[in-house]
Motif scaffolding. Structure first.
Motif, mmCIF file in Angstrom:
data_model
loop_
_atom_site.group_PDB
_atom_site.id
_atom_site.type_symbol
_atom_site.label_atom_id
_atom_site.label_comp_id
_atom_site.label_asym_id
_atom_site.label_seq_id
_atom_site.Cartn_x
_atom_site.Cartn_y
_atom_site.Cartn_z
ATOM 1 N N PRO A 164 61.308 10.338 -15.658
ATOM 2 C CA PRO A 164 61.692 11.380 -16.615
ATOM 3 C C PRO A 164 62.470 12.485 -15.911
ATOM 4 O O PRO A 164 62.225 12.771 -14.734
ATOM 5 C CB PRO A 164 60.342 11.893 -17.133
ATOM 6 C CG PRO A 164 59.343 11.511 -16.103
ATOM 7 C CD PRO A 164 59.850 10.260 -15.453
ATOM 8 N N PRO A 165 63.423 13.113 -16.587
ATOM 9 C CA PRO A 165 64.187 14.193 -15.959
ATOM 10 C C PRO A 165 63.306 15.401 -15.659
ATOM 11 O O PRO A 165 62.328 15.676 -16.366
ATOM 12 C CB PRO A 165 65.254 14.519 -17.005
ATOM 13 C CG PRO A 165 64.680 14.065 -18.297
ATOM 14 C CD PRO A 165 63.837 12.867 -17.977
ATOM 15 N N GLN A 166 63.649 16.111 -14.626
ATOM 16 C CA GLN A 166 62.852 17.264 -14.201
ATOM 17 C C GLN A 166 62.745 18.308 -15.303
ATOM 18 O O GLN A 166 61.699 18.930 -15.494
ATOM 19 C CB GLN A 166 63.465 17.888 -12.937
ATOM 20 C CG GLN A 166 62.609 18.968 -12.289
ATOM 21 C CD GLN A 166 61.267 18.442 -11.816
ATOM 22 O OE1 GLN A 166 61.165 17.290 -11.382
ATOM 23 N NE2 GLN A 166 60.242 19.279 -11.902
ATOM 24 N N GLU A 167 63.824 18.500 -16.047
ATOM 25 C CA GLU A 167 63.809 19.472 -17.145
ATOM 26 C C GLU A 167 62.728 19.137 -18.164
ATOM 27 O O GLU A 167 62.022 20.015 -18.665
ATOM 28 C CB GLU A 167 65.167 19.503 -17.831
ATOM 29 C CG GLU A 167 65.236 20.424 -19.044
ATOM 30 C CD GLU A 167 66.532 20.275 -19.815
ATOM 31 O OE1 GLU A 167 66.769 21.103 -20.717
ATOM 32 O OE2 GLU A 167 67.295 19.324 -19.547
ATOM 33 N N LEU A 168 62.576 17.849 -18.468
ATOM 34 C CA LEU A 168 61.565 17.418 -19.425
ATOM 35 C C LEU A 168 60.161 17.634 -18.864
ATOM 36 O O LEU A 168 59.268 18.123 -19.562
ATOM 37 C CB LEU A 168 61.771 15.956 -19.791
ATOM 38 C CG LEU A 168 60.724 15.321 -20.696
ATOM 39 C CD1 LEU A 168 60.604 16.080 -22.019
ATOM 40 C CD2 LEU A 168 61.060 13.860 -20.963
ATOM 41 N N LEU A 169 59.947 17.277 -17.597
ATOM 42 C CA LEU A 169 58.630 17.462 -16.979
ATOM 43 C C LEU A 169 58.215 18.930 -16.999
ATOM 44 O O LEU A 169 57.068 19.266 -17.323
ATOM 45 C CB LEU A 169 58.652 16.942 -15.545
ATOM 46 C CG LEU A 169 58.852 15.433 -15.354
ATOM 47 C CD1 LEU A 169 58.969 15.106 -13.878
ATOM 48 C CD2 LEU A 169 57.703 14.660 -15.988
ATOM 49 N N GLU A 170 59.136 19.807 -16.668
ATOM 50 C CA GLU A 170 58.828 21.238 -16.652
ATOM 51 C C GLU A 170 58.517 21.744 -18.052
ATOM 52 O O GLU A 170 57.599 22.548 -18.250
ATOM 53 C CB GLU A 170 59.999 22.016 -16.044
ATOM 54 C CG GLU A 170 60.206 21.724 -14.559
ATOM 55 C CD GLU A 170 61.455 22.379 -14.003
ATOM 56 O OE1 GLU A 170 62.214 22.993 -14.807
ATOM 57 O OE2 GLU A 170 61.687 22.273 -12.786
ATOM 58 N N HIS A 171 59.275 21.263 -19.038
ATOM 59 C CA HIS A 171 59.036 21.669 -20.426
ATOM 60 C C HIS A 171 57.657 21.216 -20.895
ATOM 61 O O HIS A 171 56.902 21.996 -21.487
ATOM 62 C CB HIS A 171 60.119 21.071 -21.323
ATOM 63 C CG HIS A 171 59.898 21.299 -22.783
ATOM 64 N ND1 HIS A 171 60.321 22.444 -23.433
ATOM 65 C CD2 HIS A 171 59.279 20.529 -23.732
ATOM 66 C CE1 HIS A 171 59.977 22.367 -24.715
ATOM 67 N NE2 HIS A 171 59.354 21.220 -24.910
ATOM 68 N N VAL A 172 57.319 19.967 -20.623
ATOM 69 C CA VAL A 172 56.038 19.424 -21.069
ATOM 70 C C VAL A 172 54.874 20.117 -20.367
ATOM 71 O O VAL A 172 53.881 20.497 -21.002
ATOM 72 C CB VAL A 172 55.996 17.901 -20.828
ATOM 73 C CG1 VAL A 172 54.583 17.357 -21.002
ATOM 74 C CG2 VAL A 172 56.966 17.202 -21.777
ATOM 75 N N ASP A 173 54.993 20.303 -19.059
ATOM 76 C CA ASP A 173 53.893 20.943 -18.323
ATOM 77 C C ASP A 173 53.672 22.375 -18.760
ATOM 78 O O ASP A 173 52.539 22.875 -18.720
ATOM 79 C CB ASP A 173 54.188 20.894 -16.826
ATOM 80 C CG ASP A 173 54.045 19.488 -16.257
ATOM 81 O OD1 ASP A 173 53.388 18.657 -16.910
ATOM 82 O OD2 ASP A 173 54.601 19.218 -15.174
ATOM 83 N N ALA A 174 54.728 23.025 -19.211
ATOM 84 C CA ALA A 174 54.590 24.403 -19.675
ATOM 85 C C ALA A 174 53.969 24.485 -21.068
ATOM 86 O O ALA A 174 53.429 25.539 -21.446
ATOM 87 C CB ALA A 174 55.954 25.093 -19.684
ATOM 88 N N ASN A 175 54.022 23.386 -21.812
ATOM 89 C CA ASN A 175 53.585 23.431 -23.210
ATOM 90 C C ASN A 175 52.462 22.462 -23.533
ATOM 91 O O ASN A 175 52.031 22.398 -24.686
ATOM 92 C CB ASN A 175 54.764 23.116 -24.137
ATOM 93 C CG ASN A 175 55.852 24.152 -24.092
ATOM 94 O OD1 ASN A 175 55.735 25.235 -24.644
ATOM 95 N ND2 ASN A 175 56.927 23.832 -23.369
ATOM 96 N N ARG A 176 51.962 21.730 -22.569
ATOM 97 C CA ARG A 176 50.976 20.687 -22.838
ATOM 98 C C ARG A 176 49.673 21.275 -23.354
ATOM 99 O O ARG A 176 49.268 22.371 -22.981
ATOM 100 C CB ARG A 176 50.730 19.809 -21.627
ATOM 101 C CG ARG A 176 50.080 20.479 -20.449
ATOM 102 C CD ARG A 176 50.040 19.522 -19.260
ATOM 103 N NE ARG A 176 49.272 18.323 -19.571
ATOM 104 C CZ ARG A 176 49.160 17.286 -18.745
ATOM 105 N NH1 ARG A 176 49.824 17.274 -17.587
ATOM 106 N NH2 ARG A 176 48.423 16.252 -19.062
ATOM 107 N N GLU A 177 49.032 20.487 -24.237
ATOM 108 C CA GLU A 177 47.756 20.888 -24.800
ATOM 109 C C GLU A 177 46.649 20.224 -24.008
ATOM 110 O O GLU A 177 46.496 19.004 -24.011
ATOM 111 C CB GLU A 177 47.678 20.454 -26.274
ATOM 112 C CG GLU A 177 48.755 21.088 -27.137
ATOM 113 C CD GLU A 177 48.726 20.581 -28.550
ATOM 114 O OE1 GLU A 177 47.771 19.844 -28.905
ATOM 115 O OE2 GLU A 177 49.641 20.890 -29.316
ATOM 116 N N ASP A 178 45.853 21.023 -23.309
ATOM 117 C CA ASP A 178 44.778 20.480 -22.481
ATOM 118 C C ASP A 178 43.535 20.214 -23.327
ATOM 119 O O ASP A 178 43.276 20.868 -24.311
ATOM 120 C CB ASP A 178 44.451 21.457 -21.360
ATOM 121 C CG ASP A 178 45.655 21.635 -20.418
ATOM 122 O OD1 ASP A 178 46.328 20.617 -20.153
ATOM 123 O OD2 ASP A 178 45.899 22.766 -19.978
#
Length: 285
Positions: A271-285
């Motif tokens: 996955p592109p780094q931009e996507l990983l950063e976006h998901v990690d910033a918004n993920r629901e734990d």
């Protein structure tokens, strides 16, 4: 060229705005049942013929996107937007003398091919190719409504003066940025907390999207090729990027329209780094 886009503010419409909105060759008019803070919009529901009819005057082409978009839709949810709405849009185009009509159909008009073969279907060595000549096999009310739209379009081409050309693009999986890549669905699941990266569920989603992904720029290329065509009266085309895992035929679009996909799913190994950063910033734990 003046082009009316129905359902303009949904996910599929975003690529058209991005790639064609500032193109001097096109003057886009947006029709949607909700207003937009940025784009001037003719606000109306496609199920209301009298409300949408004025938007069709003076247009050269229509891109019909408006629909209830989910395969879990009930009969009541699908009927108004997808059945009555598609009829109304075709009738308004006919009444206004619009020559070209691009219909956002769906792979779900032939979705049972996937339903009966998944998840083995997602592997590279699975032998299945579904073409535009194979029978429609809807997998849902939504899929059936898209098959209806294709058949309704053929009726207008063969029995009415307008539209003169009708193109049904069976759209596979279009995802908005930053999810516009083969890892988009898997990462959305991570973001929602449905699974973890590297899990079996994650890998299955990656394999599936590597078969169905249609990048925004390849989607827009298909639309422009329809507009450039001056020979075909009626055509059905599957819409994916160049996907080795894909089971829907795009050779027909290449041969008839000159489609040359710019994106290839198997070129993506992470996955592109931009996507990983976006998901990690918004993920629901």
């Amino acid at each position: 060229m003046r082009v009316l886009v129905t359902g303009a503010h949904g996910r599929v419409g975003e690529g058209l705005k991005t790639y064609l909105g500032d193109d001097e060759d096109y003057e886009l008019t947006y029709l949607d049942r909700e207003d937009h803070p940025t784009y001037d919009t003719h606000v109306a529901d496609v199920a209301d013929y009298e409300a949408i009819r004025p938007a069709f005057d003076g247009q050269d082409a229509v891109i019909h996107l408006a629909a209830y978009p989910l395969t879990d839709g009930t009969w009541d949810q699908v009927r108004e937007s997808n059945l009555i709405g598609t009829h109304n849009v075709l009738e308004a185009a006919a009444d206004a003398g619009i020559e070209q009509f691009v219909f956002a159909s769906s792979i779900h008009a032939a979705g049972m091919y996937e339903a009966e073969n998944a998840p083995e279907l997602y592997e590279l060595d699975f032998d299945l190719t579904v073409t535009h000549e194979d029978p429609e096999r809807p997998d849902s009310y939504y899929g059936a409504s898209k098959a209806f739209g294709e058949d309704w379009g053929r009726y207008y081409i063969e029995k009415r003066d307008y539209p003169e050309q009708f193109y049904a693009i069976r759209i596979a999986s279009i995802r908005e940025p930053p999810y516009d890549n083969p890892y988009g669905d898997a990462e959305k699941g991570v973001e929602r907390g449905d699974w973890e990266r590297g899990s079996d569920e994650y890998e299955t989603q990656v394999k599936r999207l590597k078969g169905t992904w249609l990048s925004e720029r390849d989607w827009v290329q298909l639309v422009e090729l329809c507009f450039d065509d001056d020979e075909l009266e009626f055509g059905v085309f599957f819409g994916t990027s160049e996907n080795e895992r894909g089971w829907f035929d795009i050779e027909h679009a290449k041969e008839v329209l000159g489609y040359e996909p710019r994106d290839r799913a198997e070129e993506w190994t992470d996955p592109p780094q931009e996507l990983l950063e976006h998901v990690d910033a918004n993920r629901e734990d």
